[in-house]
Design a protein around this motif. Structure first.
Motif, PDB file in Angstrom:
ATOM      1  N   LYS A  24      -6.277  -5.284  -0.892  1.00  0.00           N
ATOM      2  CA  LYS A  24      -5.504  -4.210  -0.258  1.00  0.00           C
ATOM      3  C   LYS A  24      -5.549  -4.350   1.267  1.00  0.00           C
ATOM      4  CE  LYS A  24      -5.370  -0.577  -2.672  1.00  0.00           C
ATOM      5  NZ  LYS A  24      -5.640   0.644  -3.415  1.00  0.00           N
ATOM      6  N   MET A  25      -6.731  -4.708   1.808  1.00  0.00           N
ATOM      7  CA  MET A  25      -6.877  -4.910   3.250  1.00  0.00           C
ATOM      8  C   MET A  25      -5.987  -6.052   3.725  1.00  0.00           C
ATOM      9  SD  MET A  25      -8.078  -4.241   6.253  1.00  0.00           S
ATOM     10  CE  MET A  25      -9.526  -3.221   6.203  1.00  0.00           C
ATOM     11  N   LEU A  68      -0.091   6.152  18.491  1.00  0.00           N
ATOM     12  CA  LEU A  68      -0.008   6.330  17.049  1.00  0.00           C
ATOM     13  C   LEU A  68      -1.419   6.137  16.496  1.00  0.00           C
ATOM     14  CD1 LEU A  68       3.127   4.054  16.459  1.00  0.00           C
ATOM     15  CD2 LEU A  68       3.066   6.439  17.208  1.00  0.00           C
ATOM     16  N   LEU A  69      -2.071   7.227  16.120  1.00  0.00           N
ATOM     17  CA  LEU A  69      -3.457   7.209  15.641  1.00  0.00           C
ATOM     18  C   LEU A  69      -3.447   7.125  14.112  1.00  0.00           C
ATOM     19  CD1 LEU A  69      -4.318  10.087  18.006  1.00  0.00           C
ATOM     20  CD2 LEU A  69      -5.467   7.876  18.138  1.00  0.00           C
ATOM     21  N   ILE A  70      -4.027   6.068  13.583  1.00  0.00           N
ATOM     22  CA  ILE A  70      -3.962   5.789  12.148  1.00  0.00           C
ATOM     23  C   ILE A  70      -5.248   6.277  11.481  1.00  0.00           C
ATOM     24  CG2 ILE A  70      -3.682   3.987  10.417  1.00  0.00           C
ATOM     25  CD1 ILE A  70      -2.507   2.286  12.857  1.00  0.00           C
ATOM     26  N   ASN A  71      -5.124   7.281  10.629  1.00  0.00           N
ATOM     27  CA  ASN A  71      -6.265   7.834   9.895  1.00  0.00           C
ATOM     28  C   ASN A  71      -6.093   7.500   8.419  1.00  0.00           C
ATOM     29  OD1 ASN A  71      -7.731   9.698  11.934  1.00  0.00           O
ATOM     30  ND2 ASN A  71      -5.555  10.075  12.236  1.00  0.00           N
ATOM     31  N   GLU A  72      -7.133   6.922   7.832  1.00  0.00           N
ATOM     32  CA  GLU A  72      -7.042   6.554   6.422  1.00  0.00           C
ATOM     33  C   GLU A  72      -8.418   6.597   5.771  1.00  0.00           C
ATOM     34  OE1 GLU A  72      -5.426   2.595   6.348  1.00  0.00           O
ATOM     35  OE2 GLU A  72      -6.859   1.884   7.793  1.00  0.00           O
ATOM     36  N   ASP A  73      -8.427   6.565   4.454  1.00  0.00           N
ATOM     37  CA  ASP A  73      -9.653   6.567   3.678  1.00  0.00           C
ATOM     38  C   ASP A  73     -10.196   5.144   3.628  1.00  0.00           C
ATOM     39  OD1 ASP A  73     -11.680   6.718   1.812  1.00  0.00           O
ATOM     40  OD2 ASP A  73     -10.427   7.548   0.216  1.00  0.00           O
ATOM     41  N   GLU A  74     -11.304   4.908   4.312  1.00  0.00           N
ATOM     42  CA  GLU A  74     -11.876   3.560   4.395  1.00  0.00           C
ATOM     43  C   GLU A  74     -12.380   3.052   3.054  1.00  0.00           C
ATOM     44  OE1 GLU A  74     -14.941   3.982   7.333  1.00  0.00           O
ATOM     45  OE2 GLU A  74     -13.516   3.880   8.996  1.00  0.00           O
ATOM     46  N   SER A  75     -12.701   3.940   2.135  1.00  0.00           N
ATOM     47  CA  SER A  75     -13.301   3.518   0.865  1.00  0.00           C
ATOM     48  C   SER A  75     -12.341   2.694   0.007  1.00  0.00           C
ATOM     49  CB  SER A  75     -13.804   4.730   0.077  1.00  0.00           C
ATOM     50  OG  SER A  75     -12.727   5.523  -0.385  1.00  0.00           O
ATOM     51  N   ILE A  76     -11.040   2.792   0.247  1.00  0.00           N
ATOM     52  CA  ILE A  76     -10.099   2.019  -0.577  1.00  0.00           C
ATOM     53  C   ILE A  76     -10.179   0.522  -0.295  1.00  0.00           C
ATOM     54  CG2 ILE A  76      -8.514   3.970  -0.775  1.00  0.00           C
ATOM     55  CD1 ILE A  76      -6.625   2.407   1.104  1.00  0.00           C
ATOM     56  N   TYR A  77     -10.859   0.133   0.770  1.00  0.00           N
ATOM     57  CA  TYR A  77     -10.981  -1.281   1.117  1.00  0.00           C
ATOM     58  C   TYR A  77     -12.271  -1.907   0.589  1.00  0.00           C
ATOM     59  CZ  TYR A  77      -7.134  -0.199   4.266  1.00  0.00           C
ATOM     60  OH  TYR A  77      -5.930   0.203   4.790  1.00  0.00           O
ATOM     61  N   GLU A  78     -13.030  -1.178  -0.231  1.00  0.00           N
ATOM     62  CA  GLU A  78     -14.286  -1.697  -0.769  1.00  0.00           C
ATOM     63  C   GLU A  78     -14.032  -2.572  -1.989  1.00  0.00           C
ATOM     64  OE1 GLU A  78     -16.642   1.787  -1.517  1.00  0.00           O
ATOM     65  OE2 GLU A  78     -16.845   2.243   0.621  1.00  0.00           O
ATOM     66  N   GLY A  79     -14.889  -3.553  -2.186  1.00  0.00           N
ATOM     67  CA  GLY A  79     -14.826  -4.416  -3.368  1.00  0.00           C
ATOM     68  C   GLY A  79     -13.709  -5.435  -3.304  1.00  0.00           C
ATOM     69  N   GLU A  80     -13.566  -6.162  -4.408  1.00  0.00           N
ATOM     70  CA  GLU A  80     -12.576  -7.247  -4.484  1.00  0.00           C
ATOM     71  C   GLU A  80     -11.141  -6.721  -4.371  1.00  0.00           C
ATOM     72  OE1 GLU A  80     -11.211 -10.564  -7.727  1.00  0.00           O
ATOM     73  OE2 GLU A  80     -13.366 -10.166  -7.528  1.00  0.00           O
ATOM     74  N   GLU A  81     -10.847  -5.640  -5.097  1.00  0.00           N
ATOM     75  CA  GLU A  81      -9.501  -5.049  -5.015  1.00  0.00           C
ATOM     76  C   GLU A  81      -9.234  -4.494  -3.615  1.00  0.00           C
ATOM     77  OE1 GLU A  81      -6.856  -5.113  -7.168  1.00  0.00           O
ATOM     78  OE2 GLU A  81      -8.190  -6.558  -8.158  1.00  0.00           O
ATOM     79  N   GLY A  82     -10.261  -3.927  -3.017  1.00  0.00           N
ATOM     80  CA  GLY A  82     -10.132  -3.401  -1.663  1.00  0.00           C
ATOM     81  C   GLY A  82      -9.839  -4.496  -0.652  1.00  0.00           C
ATOM     82  N   ALA A  83     -10.473  -5.654  -0.839  1.00  0.00           N
ATOM     83  CA  ALA A  83     -10.227  -6.783   0.060  1.00  0.00           C
ATOM     84  C   ALA A  83      -8.775  -7.240  -0.038  1.00  0.00           C
ATOM     85  CB  ALA A  83     -11.173  -7.936  -0.266  1.00  0.00           C
ATOM     86  N   GLY A  87      -2.876   4.309   0.025  1.00  0.00           N
ATOM     87  CA  GLY A  87      -3.671   5.466  -0.383  1.00  0.00           C
ATOM     88  C   GLY A  87      -3.311   6.674   0.456  1.00  0.00           C
ATOM     89  N   LYS A  88      -4.273   7.565   0.642  1.00  0.00           N
ATOM     90  CA  LYS A  88      -4.042   8.768   1.436  1.00  0.00           C
ATOM     91  C   LYS A  88      -4.383   8.508   2.893  1.00  0.00           C
ATOM     92  CE  LYS A  88      -4.709  12.048  -2.257  1.00  0.00           C
ATOM     93  NZ  LYS A  88      -5.335  13.288  -2.678  1.00  0.00           N
ATOM     94  N   GLY A  89      -3.707   9.188   3.788  1.00  0.00           N
ATOM     95  CA  GLY A  89      -3.984   9.041   5.205  1.00  0.00           C
ATOM     96  C   GLY A  89      -2.942   9.765   6.019  1.00  0.00           C
ATOM     97  N   ALA A  90      -2.968   9.529   7.312  1.00  0.00           N
ATOM     98  CA  ALA A  90      -2.038  10.179   8.230  1.00  0.00           C
ATOM     99  C   ALA A  90      -1.913   9.337   9.485  1.00  0.00           C
ATOM    100  CB  ALA A  90      -2.536  11.580   8.590  1.00  0.00           C
ATOM    101  N   VAL A  91      -0.790   9.465  10.147  1.00  0.00           N
ATOM    102  CA  VAL A  91      -0.604   8.853  11.456  1.00  0.00           C
ATOM    103  C   VAL A  91      -0.227   9.982  12.413  1.00  0.00           C
ATOM    104  CG1 VAL A  91       0.714   7.225  12.843  1.00  0.00           C
ATOM    105  CG2 VAL A  91       0.113   6.634  10.493  1.00  0.00           C
ATOM    106  N   GLU A  92      -1.079  10.219  13.383  1.00  0.00           N
ATOM    107  CA  GLU A  92      -0.800  11.224  14.406  1.00  0.00           C
ATOM    108  C   GLU A  92      -0.030  10.551  15.530  1.00  0.00           C
ATOM    109  OE1 GLU A  92      -3.180  13.885  17.731  1.00  0.00           O
ATOM    110  OE2 GLU A  92      -4.270  13.199  15.964  1.00  0.00           O
ATOM    111  N   VAL A  93       1.066  11.156  15.944  1.00  0.00           N
ATOM    112  CA  VAL A  93       1.882  10.639  17.043  1.00  0.00           C
ATOM    113  C   VAL A  93       1.718  11.598  18.215  1.00  0.00           C
ATOM    114  CG1 VAL A  93       4.220  10.058  17.780  1.00  0.00           C
ATOM    115  CG2 VAL A  93       3.521   9.653  15.406  1.00  0.00           C
TER     116      VAL A  93
END
Length: 118
Positions: free
Chosen positions: A22-23, A5-20, A104-110
């Motif tokens: 979310k992480m 299960l390959l997890i692809n996501e937008d890394e930018s959503i984890y930036e800053g205080e709100e991103g932390a 956010g946006k992303g995909a999981v390849e199986v």
């Protein structure tokens, strides 16, 4: 059968205080999923990956190769991690993949694992 299960996501959503925040919530979701698998007796493994900016890609072109900084795919999502689970069918793998937290946006390849012979 094993499925990756390959997890692809937008890394930018984890930036800053709100991103932390979310992480932290996303990691809690991954831990909860791992507990579900353990409770069902599903064998699994997985790892987080460093950001796509740390990647180096080797591209081949008819026998020659060149090094490129960054991930191979030119997308807004990066490969953030993966799991390998051992379940009975693709349908089972898909049901579990749908439970992977991807804010956010992303995909999981199986993809089925092709075991090495010998």
């Amino acid at each position: 059968m094993q499925y990756m299960l390959l997890i692809n996501e937008d890394e930018s959503i984890y930036e800053g205080e709100e991103g932390a925040k979310k992480m932290e919530a996303t990691l809690a979701g991954h831990m909860a999923l791992a507990q579900k698998w353990a409770g069902k007796g599903i064998a699994f493994s997985g790892e987080r990956l460093k950001p796509g900016s740390t990647a180096t890609t080797i591209k081949w072109d008819n026998g020659s190769h060149a090094l490129h900084d960054g991930p191979f795919a030119e997308t807004h999502e990066e490969l953030g991690g993966f799991y390998i689970i051992d379940v009975d069918s693709l349908d089972d793998a898909l049901e579990w993949a749908k439970q992977i937290p991807v804010p956010g946006k992303g995909a999981v390849e199986v993809r089925p694992v092709w075991p090495m012979e010998g």
